[in-house]
Design a protein around this motif. Structure first.
Motif, PDB file in Angstrom:
ATOM      1  N   ARG A  11       0.850  -1.202   0.000  1.00 39.85           N
ATOM      2  CA  ARG A  11       0.000   0.000   0.000  1.00 39.85           C
ATOM      3  C   ARG A  11       0.882   1.246   0.000  1.00 39.85           C
ATOM      4  N   PHE A 264     -11.507  -2.318   2.005  1.00 46.00           N
ATOM      5  CA  PHE A 264     -11.299  -0.895   2.263  1.00 46.00           C
ATOM      6  C   PHE A 264      -9.890  -0.679   2.836  1.00 46.00           C
ATOM      7  N   CYS A 265      -9.529  -1.502   3.814  1.00 38.45           N
ATOM      8  CA  CYS A 265      -8.203  -1.358   4.441  1.00 38.45           C
ATOM      9  C   CYS A 265      -7.079  -1.706   3.456  1.00 38.45           C
ATOM     10  N   CYS A 268      -6.023   1.400   1.594  1.00 38.16           N
ATOM     11  CA  CYS A 268      -5.846   2.593   2.436  1.00 38.16           C
ATOM     12  C   CYS A 268      -4.470   3.204   2.149  1.00 38.16           C
ATOM     13  N   ARG A 272      -1.968   9.494   9.051  1.00 43.82           N
ATOM     14  CA  ARG A 272      -2.528  10.626   9.804  1.00 43.82           C
ATOM     15  C   ARG A 272      -1.466  11.293  10.660  1.00 43.82           C
ATOM     16  N   CYS A 282      -2.919   4.233  11.348  1.00 49.98           N
ATOM     17  CA  CYS A 282      -4.282   3.729  11.108  1.00 49.98           C
ATOM     18  C   CYS A 282      -5.244   4.448  12.041  1.00 49.98           C
ATOM     19  N   LEU A 283      -6.375   4.851  11.499  1.00 51.09           N
ATOM     20  CA  LEU A 283      -7.385   5.556  12.296  1.00 51.09           C
ATOM     21  C   LEU A 283      -7.764   4.776  13.545  1.00 51.09           C
ATOM     22  N   ASN A 284      -7.903   3.455  13.379  1.00 50.95           N
ATOM     23  CA  ASN A 284      -8.464   2.651  14.467  1.00 50.95           C
ATOM     24  C   ASN A 284      -7.456   2.244  15.528  1.00 50.95           C
ATOM     25  N   VAL A 312      -0.121  -1.577   8.909  1.00 48.73           N
ATOM     26  CA  VAL A 312      -0.728  -2.816   8.393  1.00 48.73           C
ATOM     27  C   VAL A 312      -2.225  -2.579   8.210  1.00 48.73           C
ATOM     28  N   PRO A 313      -2.853  -3.287   7.286  1.00 48.88           N
ATOM     29  CA  PRO A 313      -4.315  -3.149   7.169  1.00 48.88           C
ATOM     30  C   PRO A 313      -4.975  -3.534   8.488  1.00 48.88           C
ATOM     31  N   PHE A 314      -5.952  -2.751   8.923  1.00 48.85           N
ATOM     32  CA  PHE A 314      -6.603  -3.027  10.205  1.00 48.85           C
ATOM     33  C   PHE A 314      -7.438  -4.303  10.089  1.00 48.85           C
TER      34      PHE A 314
HETATM   35  S1  SF4 Z   1      -9.142   1.115   9.546  1.00 48.66           S
HETATM   36 FE1  SF4 Z   1      -7.005   1.773   9.350  1.00 48.66          FE
HETATM   37  S2  SF4 Z   1      -6.188   0.527   7.637  1.00 48.66           S
HETATM   38 FE2  SF4 Z   1      -8.431   0.426   7.533  1.00 48.66          FE
HETATM   39  S3  SF4 Z   1      -8.994   2.083   6.108  1.00 48.66           S
HETATM   40 FE3  SF4 Z   1      -9.142   2.933   8.206  1.00 48.66          FE
HETATM   41  S4  SF4 Z   1      -7.120   3.863   8.549  1.00 48.66           S
HETATM   42 FE4  SF4 Z   1      -6.891   2.502   6.800  1.00 48.66          FE
END
Ligand code: SF4
Length: 341
Positions: A11, A264-265, A268, A272, A282-284, A312-314
């Motif tokens: 990514r 979606f991840c 990404c 941020r 990662c947002l989460n 990494v993808p969440f």
């Molecule tokens: S949860 Fe994290 S990895 Fe997934 S789209 Fe949102 S910011 Fe990207």
């Protein structure tokens, strides 16, 4: 200039979301403050906020790494009186946008446009003053509508209206879709509610129902591979029967549904930056925050490289499904207990 940096999952990071402050003049019931939790406080400038020089230095460094887009966020970024100056100094190569609650756009939209802002996203969760006041704990509904008009008039278009879809707003989705279809320069983004960030799982609604309803009423549906997003084109009231619907005779509605969505991840491409100058992959997640320290160019370079290398993808990697089909943290990311535990 180098090409974009990629993480171990291929990514590439082509965009950054920069929070300029965590102050906000609204108090939305679903706010997650860029995944940091509720840290709203006084409205006065905060010593911890990155200075304009820090923000510009950061953007100049990540430009070297092929970052093409910056979105300024908050809190409410327009509470920063130096916002226009920051945008003026943002590298010309970057597409520059902002997410705002819109209150301060009347009177400032034109200056922002002149400074180099390309587009705005304005949060608007209902087309009804009372519901709006209940959700945002604010009475600024008229100001927000004026702000959206000012943004359209000055060419900060398409103005994307961000609407979080949950129990309190579900009844206004239809009205907002009609609003976007019948007003020039607007698009609507219906954003899935994120119970994992905001609590209140009981406010959740099944976003698939919204997809199905939109598919039914759309004149045209497009699928974008990036982010696995579907675009629904809705005819305006004056559209000629049988006409191809586009921005001139209708409106576009998109659903942003990242929750439990590995596709979606996998797509990404953003990192941020918190208002205090921490990088967040990662947002989460808040276990991957990295400070850029004094924000020298070298420190920014090194921290940005590390952040990209470690992201990494969440869903699908950090979180995986267990034998009962429940999402759980992947063992690979659970720290082993220490002697102190
Ligand atoms: S949860 Fe994290 S990895 Fe997934 S789209 Fe949102 S910011 Fe990207």
């Amino acid at each position: 200039m180098n090409g974009p940096l990629a993480d171990g999952f291929g990514r590439e990071v082509t965009g950054v979301r920069v929070s300029l402050t965590d102050r906000c003049n609204f108090d939305c019931v679903y706010c997650h403050n860029e995944g940091l939790g509720d840290t709203r406080g006084p409205m006065e400038p905060d010593d911890n906020e990155m200075t304009a020089d820090d923000v510009v230095r950061f953007l100049e460094v990540v430009e070297e790494f092929g970052v093409e887009k910056v979105k300024f966020t908050g809190g409410e970024p327009m509470l920063r009186q130096d916002l226009e100056a920051i945008i003026r100094r943002t590298p010309d190569s970057m597409e520059t946008s902002m997410t705002t609650n819109g209150t301060f756009l009347p009177g400032r939209a034109e200056d922002l446009r002149e400074a180099g802002l390309d587009r705005v996203n304005v949060s608007q969760d209902a087309i009804d003053p009372e519901a709006f006041a209940a959700i945002t704990k604010s009475g600024a509904y008229e100001q927000v509508l004026e702000g959206v008009e000012a943004a359209v008039a000055t060419g900060l278009t398409p103005v994307k209206l961000n609407m979080v879809v949950f129990k309190h707003t579900a009844g206004y989705v239809e009205g907002m879709v009609e609003h976007a279809a019948n007003n020039d320069g607007l698009q609507l983004q219906l954003i899935e509610y994120m119970p994992e960030l905001t609590g209140h799982p009981e406010w959740n609604i099944d976003i698939q129902r919204v997809h199905d309803w939109l598919a039914d009423i759309s004149a045209r549906v497009e699928h974008r591979e990036m982010h696995d997003r579907t675009r629904y084109w809705i005819a305006g009231d004056d559209a000629a029967p049988g006409a191809r619907i586009d921005a001139s005779n209708g409106g576009m509605v998109e659903i942003v549904d990242p929750v439990e969505n590995p596709t979606f991840c996998a797509n990404c491409h953003r990192v941020r930056v918190t208002h205090e100058g921490y990088l967040k992959g990662c947002l989460n997640r808040n276990d991957d925050l990295r400070s850029m320290g004094e924000m020298s160019r070298d420190a920014i370079r090194e921290t940005f490289r590390e952040t990209v290398a470690n992201r990494v993808p969440f869903y699908g990697e950090y979180m995986v499904r267990d034998d009962n089909d429940e999402w759980v943290v992947n063992d690979a990311y659970v720290s082993p207990p220490t002697a102190a535990d």
